[in-house]
Every structure is written in structure tokens, then in C-alpha cells.
Design a protein around this motif. Structure first.
Motif, PDB file in Angstrom:
ATOM      1  N   ILE A 193       0.817  -1.217   0.000  1.00  0.00           N
ATOM      2  CA  ILE A 193       0.000   0.000   0.000  1.00  0.00           C
ATOM      3  C   ILE A 193       0.853   1.270   0.000  1.00  0.00           C
ATOM      4  O   ILE A 193       0.306   2.370  -0.075  1.00  0.00           O
ATOM      5  CB  ILE A 193      -0.940   0.023   1.214  1.00  0.00           C
ATOM      6  N   THR A 241       3.476   3.571  -1.917  1.00  0.00           N
ATOM      7  CA  THR A 241       4.024   3.844  -3.241  1.00  0.00           C
ATOM      8  C   THR A 241       4.723   5.197  -3.235  1.00  0.00           C
ATOM      9  O   THR A 241       4.454   6.043  -2.369  1.00  0.00           O
ATOM     10  CB  THR A 241       2.922   3.837  -4.312  1.00  0.00           C
ATOM     11  N   GLU A 270       5.186   8.628  -5.172  1.00  0.00           N
ATOM     12  CA  GLU A 270       4.536   9.469  -6.171  1.00  0.00           C
ATOM     13  C   GLU A 270       5.125  10.873  -6.105  1.00  0.00           C
ATOM     14  O   GLU A 270       4.973  11.562  -5.089  1.00  0.00           O
ATOM     15  CB  GLU A 270       3.024   9.531  -5.927  1.00  0.00           C
ATOM     16  N   SER A 296       3.443   7.695  -0.580  1.00  0.00           N
ATOM     17  CA  SER A 296       2.001   7.782  -0.385  1.00  0.00           C
ATOM     18  C   SER A 296       1.481   6.446   0.154  1.00  0.00           C
ATOM     19  O   SER A 296       1.912   5.378  -0.289  1.00  0.00           O
ATOM     20  CB  SER A 296       1.291   8.130  -1.703  1.00  0.00           C
ATOM     21  N   ASP A 326      -1.976   4.236   0.772  1.00  0.00           N
ATOM     22  CA  ASP A 326      -3.375   4.051   0.401  1.00  0.00           C
ATOM     23  C   ASP A 326      -4.054   3.183   1.464  1.00  0.00           C
ATOM     24  O   ASP A 326      -3.933   1.958   1.461  1.00  0.00           O
ATOM     25  CB  ASP A 326      -3.471   3.387  -0.978  1.00  0.00           C
ATOM     26  N   TYR A 327      -4.755   3.841   2.398  1.00  0.00           N
ATOM     27  CA  TYR A 327      -5.373   3.106   3.498  1.00  0.00           C
ATOM     28  C   TYR A 327      -6.628   2.360   3.077  1.00  0.00           C
ATOM     29  O   TYR A 327      -7.167   1.583   3.870  1.00  0.00           O
ATOM     30  CB  TYR A 327      -5.710   4.069   4.637  1.00  0.00           C
ATOM     31  N   SER A 328      -7.118   2.592   1.858  1.00  0.00           N
ATOM     32  CA  SER A 328      -8.264   1.810   1.388  1.00  0.00           C
ATOM     33  C   SER A 328      -7.899   0.346   1.154  1.00  0.00           C
ATOM     34  O   SER A 328      -8.773  -0.524   1.144  1.00  0.00           O
ATOM     35  CB  SER A 328      -8.822   2.418   0.101  1.00  0.00           C
ATOM     36  N   LYS A 329      -6.610   0.056   0.993  1.00  0.00           N
ATOM     37  CA  LYS A 329      -6.139  -1.318   0.804  1.00  0.00           C
ATOM     38  C   LYS A 329      -5.406  -1.833   2.030  1.00  0.00           C
ATOM     39  O   LYS A 329      -4.620  -2.769   1.937  1.00  0.00           O
ATOM     40  CB  LYS A 329      -5.205  -1.393  -0.413  1.00  0.00           C
TER      41      LYS A 329
END
Length: 438
Positions: free
Chosen positions: A334, A336, A338, A343, A345-348
Motif C-alpha cells: 500500500i 508507493t 509518487e 504515499s 493508500d489506506y483503502s487497501k
């Protein structure tokens, strides 16, 4: 008398045939074991038959902090109102004993009406001026304790008893303010509030990592302020029986974790995967994938650290039962990069993906290393096949796109060409044209 033997042999009788008939397997629902720690970190434990209740009153401050908010607010309001009423009664008694409540006693109203001169009013002494009833005594008690001082009521130097009551009310009022306000502050600044932003993955996973079978979870911090000196502890709670027959309903077994530092201190800047290598010292060493689903163990995760902004030690807890442990899964990445910034990504955060993992226990893998080698080879072959299929699909898609673009270009070129006009003549028209020429 002996029983007569049957003509039909016993193996062909009804009991014999019924015993040899295949029976359908009976599936029984697994009894859900009460978990020791809930997913939100609360302890699922009830204290009963506590006889020495007075021990809680010996630590009143901690008892008040541990109470729920509604009880704390009720105690807060009741304490202040009770102290105001108590001292209001004291002021009323002082005024009554001194005779300030006597209706024949002159006051400022008699001076305004002209019935009394100012000299007569000055000759009379009061303990507290303008205290003529219990309501006025209650208002004066509030003014004294909260130091409002509207200016209408005051004590005089002619009454030592009133001065003593004033000193006592100020001291007791300061103690009540310190205790109540300290209790409210401690409840608002409790360490478990900071634990609300420390998150754990919904499921735990077991997969092969660095050629070892590992138990893994993911932890993260939603705030930018860090947890200093964060440590993670794993414990396996299960019901065990000793060789002597003693039953231990809650047997806690410490589980070591694989971290970069020997003291298990973590730099919790981004979400981390906490890994426990299932080796000979692990309580999961003898469990396979099927045995894990039937076991009643519970893995407790405890995350501790110091809050950077307040310096208060906080603790976050959660647990995983056997139904929440996914065998043969791995957490998806999660983090990455950028534009020069990492970054997350807490949705994953809790997403997992299936990976090839042997279903046998870690003990069997140590006894038969070939199982792991074959599994890894199959995983590599499946990975290569998937890459080939992906590359072939990409190649086919590129060919189709190029073919479509070429066909579209040909159509554009054909549409740009000029089509010659052709005129057809009928035989009658040709004869008429010839006659006209002649």
C-alpha cells in the motif's frame, strides 16, 4: 433352552447389512469460543462476587476517572450543589444565631423609607449584610465559593464565626475544584483516546516468507504525530491441560516477533507488517491449515508507545481467532512513491491476495523440506505462466489496435480518392444521335 440358529447367515442379516452401509458424515457446528480481547481492544472479562468493595473507595480519584461520562457529570454537579447548600445552611445559621433574621432588625430598606437615620443603621452590627432568608444565604454561598462577588452581600468584622465559615468554605471549595477539574481533565486526556487512531488489519495471514512459514499482521497509525518507542507483543491464549490434569482456561504464551531491533522497538512512520516466524518454539508449530480452523486459540496483539505530543503512554489491543486467520494469503503493498513523496493508500490496508502456501504444519515442513521446494517451484511456474498469458494478451491487444488503426487509415485514404463518373447510353439513344449527325 438354546436359541434356534437362523437359516440366513449373520453377515447377510439386517444388522450386518446396516453396519456395512456407508454412513453420511455428520457435520456439527463449531461452538464459538468467547474471545478474551474484543476487536476494539476491550477486555471481555466480568468481575463477580467481589466482597471487599471498600477497596475502590480507597482510591477515589481512579474510581472517578474509570466511571462513565454520565456518572461523572452527575457526581460533578451533585458535589458542587451539595457544597453550596451545605454552606448556605451554615450562613443561614450564623445569621439566625446573630439575630440578622429578626424582622425588627433595621436594614437599608428602613433607611430609604425614612424610618431610620444613618447613624442608627451604623450602630447595628451584622454578620453578613443583606442575608434575610435561606435563598439569600444560598446566593451568598455561591458568590463566596466561586468568587463572583456581586457586591450586595458581605461579611463584617464584628462576627468571628462568619470569618471562620468563610475560611472553611474557601478551603473546601478549592479542594472540590481541584479534584473535579482534575478528574475531568484526566478523562479527556486518557491514553486510550490516542489508541483510536492506531489500527490493525481485520485479518491475520499465514504464508511463506524467506523460506519460512510466518504469521503476519499489519499495523498502522493514522496521525502524523508519531508514537515514540513503539513496541509490539504477541500472545497466544488457549485452554490447556497440564500432565497432572490441571485445566488452565486462559493460558497465555508469549510469541516473539521478527523486527530489525532486538528490543522490538518500531519506527511506526508508515504501516508495518509484523511477522512471527513459526519455528519449534512457536505455539503454532504443530498446526496445519485444517487443524487451525478447528482450534480454539486466540492471538492477542498489544501495541504500546509514548504519545509524541503529550508524553502519555498509550496502548492499543486487538485479537485474532482462528476464523480470522487466513492461510495462504499475503498483504498487498500500500506504500508507493509518487512525485518524490511516499504515499499510503489506506483503502487497501486490510486487503490480501492468495499465494501458494503448503497446507501442512511448520513441523512437517521441517521434517520434509521437499514439500516447500515443490510448492515454491509450482508457485514459480504458475507465476511464469501468468506472466506469459499477460504478455500474450498485451501483444494481441497491441496487434488488434494496430490493425484497427491501419484499417481506419485505409478508409480515410480511399475516401480521399476521386471517383470518375461513368455515363451509360441505351441503343436507341445511340441510333438517334447517329441520325442527327447524318
Amino acid at each position: 433352552m438354546l436359541a434356534r440358529k437362523s437359516i440366513i447367515p449373520e453377515e447377510f442379516g439386517l444388522p450386518g447389512l446396516a453396519s456395512r452401509m456407508p454412513r453420511k458424515p455428520v457435520f456439527r457446528d463449531r461452538v464459538n469460543k468467547a474471545r478474551f480481547i474484543a476487536k476494539n481492544g476491550s477486555c471481555n472479562l466480568a468481575h463477580k462476587n467481589i466482597r471487599e468493595q471498600g477497596r475502590f473507595l480507597q482510591d477515589v480519584f481512579t474510581t472517578l476517572v474509570d466511571l462513565k461520562w454520565r456518572f461523572t457529570l452527575v457526581i460533578f454537579t451533585t458535589t458542587f450543589v451539595s457544597s453550596w447548600l451545605l454552606f448556605a445552611m451554615s450562613w443561614w445559621l450564623v445569621a439566625f444565631a446573630h439575630g440578622d433574621l429578626d424582622s425588627r432588625y433595621p436594614d437599608s430598606g428602613d433607611l430609604d423609607s425614612g424610618n431610620l437615620t444613618r447613624g442608627d443603621l451604623q450602630n447595628k452590627t451584622y454578620c453578613v449584610t443583606d442575608v434575610k432568608s435561606f435563598t439569600s444565604a444560598f446566593l451568598f454561598s455561591i458568590e463566596v465559593q466561586v468568587t463572583i462577588g456581586f457586591g450586595g452581600r458581605m461579611i463584617t468584622e464584628h462576627c468571628p464565626t462568619a470569618i471562620t465559615v468563610l475560611i472553611m468554605q474557601n478551603i473546601i471549595g478549592l479542594i472540590i475544584n481541584a479534584v473535579m477539574l482534575g478528574c475531568i481533565f484526566m478523562k479527556t486526556a486518557q491514553s486510550n483516546r490516542r489508541a483510536e487512531t492506531l489500527i490493525f488489519s481485520r485479518h491475520a495471514v499465514i504464508a511463506v516468507r524467506n523460506n519460512c512459514l510466518c504469521f503476519m499482521i499489519r499495523i498502522g497509525d493514522l496521525r502524523k504525530s508519531m508514537i515514540i518507542g513503539a513496541t509490539v507483543r504477541l500472545q497466544v491464549v488457549r485452554k490447556t491441560t497440564t500432565p497432572e490434569g490441571e485445566v488452565i482456561p486462559i493460558h497465555q504464551i508469549d510469541v516473539p516477533t521478527e523486527t530489525a531491533v532486538a528490543s522490538n522497538s518500531l519506527f511506526l512512520l508508515a504501516p508495518l507488517i509484523i511477522c512471527h516466524v513459526i519455528d519449534k518454539n512457536s505455539p503454532l508449530y504443530d498446526l496445519s491449515a485444517m487443524e487451525l480452523q478447528c482450534s480454539d486459540l486466540e492471538v492477542i496483539v498489544i501495541l504500546e508507545g509514548v504519545v509524541e505530543t503529550t508524553g502519555i503512554t498509550t496502548q492499543a489491543r486487538t485479537s485474532y481467532v482462528s476464523e480470522e486467520i487466513q492461510w495462504g494469503h499475503r498483504f498487498v503493498p500500500i506504500v508507493t512513491e509518487e512525485e518524490g513523496v511516499y504515499s499510503v493508500d489506506y483503502s487497501k490496508f486490510g486487503n490480501t491476495v492468495k499465494v501458494t502456501t503448503p497446507p501442512c504444519s511448520a513441523k512437517e515442513l521441517d521434517e520434509k523440506p521437499s514439500i516447500l521446494i515443490q510448492t515454491l517451484q509450482k508457485s514459480e511456474l504458475s507465476h511464469q505462466n501468468s506472466l506469459r498469458k499477460r504478455n500474450s494478451m498485451r501483444r494481441n491487444n497491441s496487434i488488434r489496435k494496430s490493425a484497427r488503426s491501419g484499417a481506419a487509415g485505409v478508409r480515410r485514404n480511399n475516401s480521399g480518392l476521386a471517383v470518375p463518373k461513368v455515363q451509360f447510353f441505351t441503343p436507341t439513344d445511340g441510333v438517334q444521335n447517329l441520325n442527327a449527325v447524318t
